[in-house]
Design an enzyme around this catalytic site. Structure first.
Site, PDB file in Angstrom:
ATOM      1  N   ASP A  43      33.417  80.932  32.236  1.00 26.00           N
ATOM      2  CA  ASP A  43      33.601  81.285  30.594  1.00 26.00           C
ATOM      3  C   ASP A  43      34.501  80.294  29.967  1.00 26.00           C
ATOM      4  O   ASP A  43      34.716  80.322  28.754  1.00 26.00           O
ATOM      5  CB  ASP A  43      33.767  82.946  30.512  1.00 26.00           C
ATOM      6  CG  ASP A  43      35.083  83.268  31.064  1.00 26.00           C
ATOM      7  OD1 ASP A  43      35.673  82.459  31.645  1.00 26.00           O
ATOM      8  OD2 ASP A  43      35.506  84.405  30.695  1.00 26.00           O
ATOM      9  N   ASP A  82      30.263  83.787  35.623  1.00 21.12           N
ATOM     10  CA  ASP A  82      31.353  84.662  35.031  1.00 21.12           C
ATOM     11  C   ASP A  82      30.869  85.670  34.431  1.00 21.12           C
ATOM     12  O   ASP A  82      29.812  85.594  33.470  1.00 21.12           O
ATOM     13  CB  ASP A  82      32.273  83.692  34.163  1.00 21.12           C
ATOM     14  CG  ASP A  82      33.668  83.297  34.878  1.00 21.12           C
ATOM     15  OD1 ASP A  82      34.176  84.062  35.872  1.00 21.12           O
ATOM     16  OD2 ASP A  82      34.277  82.323  34.391  1.00 21.12           O
ATOM     17  N   LYS A 112      31.096  86.228  39.184  1.00 20.46           N
ATOM     18  CA  LYS A 112      32.681  86.263  39.437  1.00 20.46           C
ATOM     19  C   LYS A 112      33.323  87.165  38.117  1.00 20.46           C
ATOM     20  O   LYS A 112      32.910  87.379  36.914  1.00 20.46           O
ATOM     21  CB  LYS A 112      33.230  84.918  39.205  1.00 20.46           C
ATOM     22  CG  LYS A 112      34.735  84.861  39.305  1.00 20.46           C
ATOM     23  CD  LYS A 112      35.433  83.448  39.508  1.00 20.46           C
ATOM     24  CE  LYS A 112      35.502  82.777  38.132  1.00 20.46           C
ATOM     25  NZ  LYS A 112      36.222  83.276  37.106  1.00 20.46           N
ATOM     26  N   GLU A 114      37.020  88.932  36.783  1.00 17.85           N
ATOM     27  CA  GLU A 114      38.362  88.800  36.509  1.00 17.85           C
ATOM     28  C   GLU A 114      39.220  89.870  36.836  1.00 17.85           C
ATOM     29  O   GLU A 114      38.672  91.150  36.098  1.00 17.85           O
ATOM     30  CB  GLU A 114      38.763  88.213  35.179  1.00 17.85           C
ATOM     31  CG  GLU A 114      38.286  86.637  35.125  1.00 17.85           C
ATOM     32  CD  GLU A 114      39.024  85.991  33.936  1.00 17.85           C
ATOM     33  OE1 GLU A 114      39.842  86.496  33.110  1.00 17.85           O
ATOM     34  OE2 GLU A 114      38.575  84.868  33.570  1.00 17.85           O
ATOM     35  N   GLU A 182      44.136  81.909  40.595  1.00 18.37           N
ATOM     36  CA  GLU A 182      44.654  80.843  39.568  1.00 18.37           C
ATOM     37  C   GLU A 182      46.011  80.709  39.281  1.00 18.37           C
ATOM     38  O   GLU A 182      46.590  82.135  39.022  1.00 18.37           O
ATOM     39  CB  GLU A 182      43.706  81.094  38.422  1.00 18.37           C
ATOM     40  CG  GLU A 182      44.092  80.219  37.392  1.00 18.37           C
ATOM     41  CD  GLU A 182      43.117  80.136  36.171  1.00 18.37           C
ATOM     42  OE1 GLU A 182      42.006  80.783  36.486  1.00 18.37           O
ATOM     43  OE2 GLU A 182      43.310  79.247  35.038  1.00 18.37           O
TER      44      GLU A 182
END
Ligand code: KIV
Length: 280
Positions: A43, A82, A112, A114, A182
């Site tokens: 994204d 994402d 994916k 988050e 990250e």
């Protein structure tokens, strides 16, 4: 081409996984030719392609379109798309519909998600049970930027680092096949990498992880302004492109372009190919 099994098999070996973002067919094709292990339809497209100042406005529709283009350009590379902002926090139907669109319409091999909030863990569990491979994403999670107040290094304090490790273990247990980590200190990333059995793909997480991911536009110098410390610019394509288009403007204005070689001499001549080499 990788599968979730071959990605997981890298754990504990001396091999490192190389992953990069792509959002369009020609970039995806470049990455595939370079031998990229995985392509992320991130994204981050919101910022590096669409001109938003965060990833928040990116939608499922946007990422379906990008995923389709990437799969056309890189038909033989494992791709991960994402889940956009808030998608994992909605009902099971919404979560399944998004994954279905990424995998059935877009052709992605995995998604994916988050974060590690209860809603995300629930969504991961539902997806894995339904046969959707899930990559987790911890540390700096850009979809939370309005809560965290900026893009900062995470897990610097002991309590935060402990929570990060616990979250990584929870996501592994829920069935994620890999984890993106990250912007965390490299010694913390090394601990997480040693403590879990799924590959950790770092971005700003130092060298002691199982692989690396970078945003394509950052890595080839197509982004302007601030460059985060963890980015290595492997080229300055933005400067080259800028010089090229300036020269084009000058040559059009001074009638240097087009030359004879760019002009047709007879009627009925077949053009053959145009616009990026696509057949017309
Ligand atoms: O959206 C993205 O590109 C990402 C990477 C920075 C890991 O999530």
């Amino acid at each position: 081409m990788h599968t979730t099994s071959s990605v997981k098999a890298v754990k504990g070996s001396s091999e490192k996984l190389a992953m990069m973002t792509a959002y369009d067919a020609p970039t995806a094709s470049l990455l595939e030719q370079a031998g990229m292990d995985m392509i992320l339809i991130g994204d981050s497209a919101g910022m590096v392609v669409h001109g938003y100042d965060s990833t928040i406005p990116v939608t499922v529709d946007d990422l379906v379109l990008h995923t389709k283009a990437v799969r056309r350009g890189a038909p033989n590379t494992f791709t991960v798309t994402d889940f956009p902002f808030l998608t994992a926090h909605q009902s099971r139907d919404v979560v399944m519909a998004a994954a279905g669109r990424f995998m059935q319409e877009g052709g992605a091999h995995a998604v994916k998600l988050e974060g590690s909030e209860p809603a995300v863990i629930t969504a991961v569990s539902q997806l894995v049970q339904a046969g959707v491979p899930v990559m987790a994403h911890l540390g700096l999670t850009p979809q939370h930027v309005n809560v965290t107040g900026g893009y900062k290094v995470q897990a610097k304090e002991e309590a935060e680092a402990k929570k990060l490790l616990a979250d990584a273990k929870a996501l592994e247990q829920t069935g994620c096949f890999a984890l993106v980590l990250e912007c965390v200190p490299k010694d913390i990333a090394a601990v997480v990498t040693n403590e879990i059995d799924i590959p950790v793909i770092g971005i700003g997480a130092g060298p002691d992880v199982d692989g690396q991911v970078l945003v394509f536009h950052d890595a080839v110098g197509l982004t302007s302004g601030f460059t985060p410390k963890f980015v290595k610019k492997y080229a300055e394509l933005g400067t080259l492109a800028s010089e090229a288009v300036s020269t084009y403007v000058q040559e059009v204005k001074s009638s240097q372009f087009p030359e004879d070689v760019h002009s047709f001499k007879e009627t009925g001549q077949l053009v053959g190919k145009a616009y990026g080499g696509a057949k017309r």
